[in-house]
Each structure stands twice: as C-alpha cells, then as structure tokens.
Design a protein around this motif. Structure first.
Motif, PDB file in Angstrom:
ATOM      1  N   ALA A   1       0.814  -1.219   0.000  1.00 25.83           N
ATOM      2  CA  ALA A   1       0.000   0.000   0.000  1.00 25.83           C
ATOM      3  C   ALA A   1       0.847   1.269   0.000  1.00 25.83           C
ATOM      4  CB  ALA A   1      -0.953   0.002   1.192  1.00 25.83           C
ATOM      5  N   GLY A   2       2.034   1.225   0.556  1.00 27.48           N
ATOM      6  CA  GLY A   2       2.897   2.388   0.594  1.00 27.48           C
ATOM      7  C   GLY A   2       3.862   2.480  -0.572  1.00 27.48           C
ATOM      8  N   ASN A   3       3.719   1.607  -1.551  1.00 30.17           N
ATOM      9  CA  ASN A   3       4.581   1.610  -2.734  1.00 30.17           C
ATOM     10  C   ASN A   3       3.746   1.994  -3.948  1.00 30.17           C
ATOM     11  OD1 ASN A   3       5.709  -0.628  -0.809  1.00 30.17           O
ATOM     12  ND2 ASN A   3       7.416  -0.002  -2.084  1.00 30.17           N
ATOM     13  N   LEU A   4       4.098   3.101  -4.564  1.00 27.08           N
ATOM     14  CA  LEU A   4       3.336   3.586  -5.708  1.00 27.08           C
ATOM     15  C   LEU A   4       3.998   3.176  -7.021  1.00 27.08           C
ATOM     16  CD1 LEU A   4       2.601   7.209  -4.460  1.00 27.08           C
ATOM     17  CD2 LEU A   4       1.229   5.130  -4.145  1.00 27.08           C
ATOM     18  N   CYS A   5       3.159   2.817  -7.988  1.00 24.68           N
ATOM     19  CA  CYS A   5       3.630   2.482  -9.332  1.00 24.68           C
ATOM     20  C   CYS A   5       2.887   3.379 -10.309  1.00 24.68           C
ATOM     21  CB  CYS A   5       3.374   1.013  -9.659  1.00 24.68           C
ATOM     22  SG  CYS A   5       3.716   0.599 -11.390  1.00 24.68           S
ATOM     23  N   GLY A   6       3.605   4.300 -10.932  1.00 27.45           N
ATOM     24  CA  GLY A   6       2.991   5.217 -11.876  1.00 27.45           C
ATOM     25  C   GLY A   6       2.602   4.563 -13.187  1.00 27.45           C
ATOM     26  N   CYS A   7       3.218   3.423 -13.509  1.00 24.07           N
ATOM     27  CA  CYS A   7       2.924   2.748 -14.771  1.00 24.07           C
ATOM     28  C   CYS A   7       1.672   1.881 -14.689  1.00 24.07           C
ATOM     29  CB  CYS A   7       4.108   1.879 -15.197  1.00 24.07           C
ATOM     30  SG  CYS A   7       5.614   2.813 -15.485  1.00 24.07           S
ATOM     31  N   GLY A   8       1.248   1.557 -13.480  1.00 26.80           N
ATOM     32  CA  GLY A   8       0.022   0.783 -13.307  1.00 26.80           C
ATOM     33  C   GLY A   8       0.180  -0.714 -13.499  1.00 26.80           C
ATOM     34  N   THR A   9       1.328  -1.275 -13.159  1.00 25.46           N
ATOM     35  CA  THR A   9       1.513  -2.723 -13.321  1.00 25.46           C
ATOM     36  C   THR A   9       1.147  -3.487 -12.054  1.00 25.46           C
ATOM     37  OG1 THR A   9       3.851  -2.652 -12.691  1.00 25.46           O
ATOM     38  CG2 THR A   9       3.339  -2.403 -15.042  1.00 25.46           C
ATOM     39  N   HIS A  10       0.289  -2.909 -11.227  1.00 33.13           N
ATOM     40  CA  HIS A  10      -0.047  -3.508  -9.933  1.00 33.13           C
ATOM     41  C   HIS A  10      -0.536  -4.954 -10.039  1.00 33.13           C
ATOM     42  CE1 HIS A  10      -0.214   0.849  -9.136  1.00 33.13           C
ATOM     43  NE2 HIS A  10       0.279   0.504  -7.968  1.00 33.13           N
ATOM     44  N   ILE A  11      -1.352  -5.248 -11.017  1.00 38.09           N
ATOM     45  CA  ILE A  11      -1.885  -6.611 -11.145  1.00 38.09           C
ATOM     46  C   ILE A  11      -0.748  -7.592 -11.417  1.00 38.09           C
ATOM     47  CG2 ILE A  11      -3.345  -8.109 -12.568  1.00 38.09           C
ATOM     48  CD1 ILE A  11      -5.235  -5.652 -12.867  1.00 38.09           C
ATOM     49  N   ARG A  12       0.176  -7.229 -12.280  1.00 41.90           N
ATOM     50  CA  ARG A  12       1.322  -8.094 -12.564  1.00 41.90           C
ATOM     51  C   ARG A  12       2.244  -8.221 -11.353  1.00 41.90           C
ATOM     52  NH1 ARG A  12       3.140  -6.788 -18.771  1.00 41.90           N
ATOM     53  NH2 ARG A  12       1.220  -7.543 -19.707  1.00 41.90           N
ATOM     54  N   ILE A  13       2.371  -7.150 -10.592  1.00 44.10           N
ATOM     55  CA  ILE A  13       3.217  -7.183  -9.393  1.00 44.10           C
ATOM     56  C   ILE A  13       2.642  -8.160  -8.381  1.00 44.10           C
ATOM     57  CG2 ILE A  13       3.951  -5.805  -7.397  1.00 44.10           C
ATOM     58  CD1 ILE A  13       4.297  -3.436  -9.420  1.00 44.10           C
ATOM     59  N   VAL A  14       1.343  -8.115  -8.161  1.00 49.49           N
ATOM     60  CA  VAL A  14       0.694  -9.059  -7.233  1.00 49.49           C
ATOM     61  C   VAL A  14       0.883 -10.491  -7.725  1.00 49.49           C
ATOM     62  CG1 VAL A  14      -1.523  -9.808  -6.242  1.00 49.49           C
ATOM     63  CG2 VAL A  14      -0.952  -7.364  -6.339  1.00 49.49           C
ATOM     64  N   LYS A  15       0.689 -10.716  -9.030  1.00 45.35           N
ATOM     65  CA  LYS A  15       0.892 -12.059  -9.594  1.00 45.35           C
ATOM     66  C   LYS A  15       2.333 -12.526  -9.402  1.00 45.35           C
ATOM     67  CE  LYS A  15      -1.045 -13.233 -13.482  1.00 45.35           C
ATOM     68  NZ  LYS A  15      -1.482 -13.206 -14.901  1.00 45.35           N
ATOM     69  N   ALA A  16       3.281 -11.620  -9.583  1.00 49.26           N
ATOM     70  CA  ALA A  16       4.689 -11.984  -9.427  1.00 49.26           C
ATOM     71  C   ALA A  16       4.988 -12.378  -7.986  1.00 49.26           C
ATOM     72  CB  ALA A  16       5.581 -10.820  -9.854  1.00 49.26           C
ATOM     73  N   ILE A  17       4.439 -11.647  -7.043  1.00 47.04           N
ATOM     74  CA  ILE A  17       4.684 -11.959  -5.631  1.00 47.04           C
ATOM     75  C   ILE A  17       4.050 -13.304  -5.274  1.00 47.04           C
ATOM     76  CG2 ILE A  17       4.189 -11.229  -3.253  1.00 47.04           C
ATOM     77  CD1 ILE A  17       4.501  -8.301  -4.372  1.00 47.04           C
ATOM     78  N   GLN A  18       2.872 -13.579  -5.786  1.00 50.96           N
ATOM     79  CA  GLN A  18       2.234 -14.878  -5.527  1.00 50.96           C
ATOM     80  C   GLN A  18       3.037 -16.016  -6.177  1.00 50.96           C
ATOM     81  OE1 GLN A  18       0.415 -15.213  -3.222  1.00 50.96           O
ATOM     82  NE2 GLN A  18      -1.406 -13.946  -3.197  1.00 50.96           N
ATOM     83  N   ARG A  19       3.570 -15.767  -7.361  1.00 47.78           N
ATOM     84  CA  ARG A  19       4.409 -16.777  -8.029  1.00 47.78           C
ATOM     85  C   ARG A  19       5.648 -17.050  -7.180  1.00 47.78           C
ATOM     86  NH1 ARG A  19       6.697 -17.979 -13.837  1.00 47.78           N
ATOM     87  NH2 ARG A  19       4.644 -17.343 -14.530  1.00 47.78           N
ATOM     88  N   ALA A  20       6.299 -15.983  -6.727  1.00 50.42           N
ATOM     89  CA  ALA A  20       7.503 -16.137  -5.905  1.00 50.42           C
ATOM     90  C   ALA A  20       7.186 -16.863  -4.600  1.00 50.42           C
ATOM     91  CB  ALA A  20       8.117 -14.768  -5.609  1.00 50.42           C
ATOM     92  N   ALA A  21       6.050 -16.545  -3.998  1.00 48.28           N
ATOM     93  CA  ALA A  21       5.668 -17.210  -2.745  1.00 48.28           C
ATOM     94  C   ALA A  21       5.572 -18.717  -2.963  1.00 48.28           C
ATOM     95  CB  ALA A  21       4.342 -16.652  -2.225  1.00 48.28           C
ATOM     96  N   GLY A  22       4.963 -19.119  -4.067  1.00 46.22           N
ATOM     97  CA  GLY A  22       4.848 -20.545  -4.371  1.00 46.22           C
ATOM     98  C   GLY A  22       6.206 -21.195  -4.579  1.00 46.22           C
ATOM     99  N   ILE A  23       7.074 -20.521  -5.309  1.00 46.68           N
ATOM    100  CA  ILE A  23       8.419 -21.045  -5.554  1.00 46.68           C
ATOM    101  C   ILE A  23       9.184 -21.171  -4.242  1.00 46.68           C
ATOM    102  CG2 ILE A  23      10.662 -20.501  -6.599  1.00 46.68           C
ATOM    103  CD1 ILE A  23       8.991 -19.156  -8.900  1.00 46.68           C
ATOM    104  N   MET A  24       9.106 -20.148  -3.414  1.00 48.33           N
ATOM    105  CA  MET A  24       9.834 -20.160  -2.144  1.00 48.33           C
ATOM    106  C   MET A  24       9.295 -21.253  -1.210  1.00 48.33           C
ATOM    107  SD  MET A  24      10.174 -16.018  -1.838  1.00 48.33           S
ATOM    108  CE  MET A  24      10.985 -15.917  -0.246  1.00 48.33           C
ATOM    109  N   ARG A  25       7.983 -21.474  -1.215  1.00 47.80           N
ATOM    110  CA  ARG A  25       7.426 -22.567  -0.387  1.00 47.80           C
ATOM    111  C   ARG A  25       7.928 -23.909  -0.888  1.00 47.80           C
ATOM    112  NH1 ARG A  25       2.699 -19.532  -0.971  1.00 47.80           N
ATOM    113  NH2 ARG A  25       1.898 -21.020  -2.504  1.00 47.80           N
ATOM    114  N   ARG A  26       7.945 -24.104  -2.207  1.00 49.14           N
ATOM    115  CA  ARG A  26       8.438 -25.378  -2.749  1.00 49.14           C
ATOM    116  C   ARG A  26       9.908 -25.596  -2.425  1.00 49.14           C
ATOM    117  NH1 ARG A  26       4.955 -23.825  -6.695  1.00 49.14           N
ATOM    118  NH2 ARG A  26       6.525 -23.002  -8.104  1.00 49.14           N
ATOM    119  N   GLU A  27      10.707 -24.520  -2.511  1.00 47.20           N
ATOM    120  CA  GLU A  27      12.131 -24.632  -2.202  1.00 47.20           C
ATOM    121  C   GLU A  27      12.349 -24.997  -0.732  1.00 47.20           C
ATOM    122  OE1 GLU A  27      13.971 -20.947  -3.342  1.00 47.20           O
ATOM    123  OE2 GLU A  27      14.014 -21.500  -5.472  1.00 47.20           O
TER     124      GLU A  27
END
Length: 160
Positions: free
Chosen positions: A130-156
């Motif tokens: 919430a405190g990180n602003l993105c002027g380009c509007g890639t918020h949806i991709r950023i959330v997807k990337a974090i969820q992808r990383a979470a899955g990878i990190m759990r598997r590792e």
C-alpha cells in the motif's frame, strides 16, 4: 560528522557522515548502491524502501544514525543476475516492471511480507504494498509476481 558502521548486504562499511543524513543518500552517494530510488523524499511513494533487520523502511527519511548494528538489505543483496532471488525471477517472468523505477521498493516490501507470511492472500499482498506507488500501473502483474515467488519459495523450503 561522525563515524558510523553500517552493515549493508552483508558487508560492513565505516562512513563519516552527519548522523541525520538520510540512509538513501549514504547508500547511493557514499556506497554506490543505486537500487533504492529517490521518489518523493517524504516517505510516501516507497521507491526508496530497503530492509532494516527485516522490516521495510523508507531510506529517504531514516537517519543513518538511527541504524546502528541493524542489517540493511537492498535489491543488490537479494540475488545476482546469474542467480536471481525467486522474487526477482518472478517479476521478470510476470513482466511486472514497466519503467522499473518502483520495482526495487516493491521487491523489498514483498520480501518483508514473504518472510512473515509465506502464503499471503492477494489482499494481504496489496496491503503490504500500500505504501509503494507504481505510476505505470503494473499492480496486477506485481501481485501475480509476488504470488508466483511465494509458491516457488514454499516449494524450495519443502512446504505446500
């Protein structure tokens, strides 16, 4: 001016600066660590976010004198081009960056979240960012990337 010891990305530095100097200026100007960006200078945009003992802080407003013995981590401390951290790789895979200016701060806020919560909901990710602003509007991709990383990190780590 006075001597300060900073531990940044597992390297110890001795610097002679005014203790009121913002960490951001020390990182960029004195240590050559350029991933934290100057955005607003008011601790509102998140472009300068780094981790101090695992918690996200705004380097533009945190005085270097308040960080004695804390471990500072920037994007340079997450991974390398040859071995990117799962968060860095997920941001690449999901094409989460457009201009890239906000991405270091987003990565550091995401790292702090995933260290505390390995299976966040999308809403928890949004709250953490919430405190990180993105002027380009890639918020949806950023959330997807974090969820992808979470899955990878759990598997590792051998978690489901």
């Amino acid at each position: 001016m006075s001597m300060h010891v900073l531990i940044v990305n597992d390297t110890t530095y001795e610097i002679d600066v005014d203790p009121r100097t913002p960490l951001l200026y020390v990182l960029r100007n004195d240590l050559g660590i350029i991933s934290p960006k100057f955005g607003c200078g008011l601790s509102e945009c998140g472009a300068c976010t780094v981790l101090a003992d695992g918690r996200p802080v705004r380097a533009c407003c945190v005085p270097v004198g308040s960080l004695a013995s804390q471990k500072i981590v920037t994007v340079e401390g997450l991974g390398t081009p040859e071995r990117p951290h799962p968060l860095q790789q997920a941001f690449i895979d999901e094409q989460a960056a457009q201009c890239g200016y906000c991405i270091p701060g987003m990565l550091m806020s995401a790292q702090a979240l995933l260290a505390q919560n390995s299976s966040p909901t999308d809403e928890q990710v949004r709250q953490a960012l919430a405190g990180n602003l993105c002027g380009c509007g890639t918020h949806i991709r950023i959330v997807k990337a974090i969820q992808r990383a979470a899955g990878i990190m759990r598997r590792e780590e051998g978690r489901p």
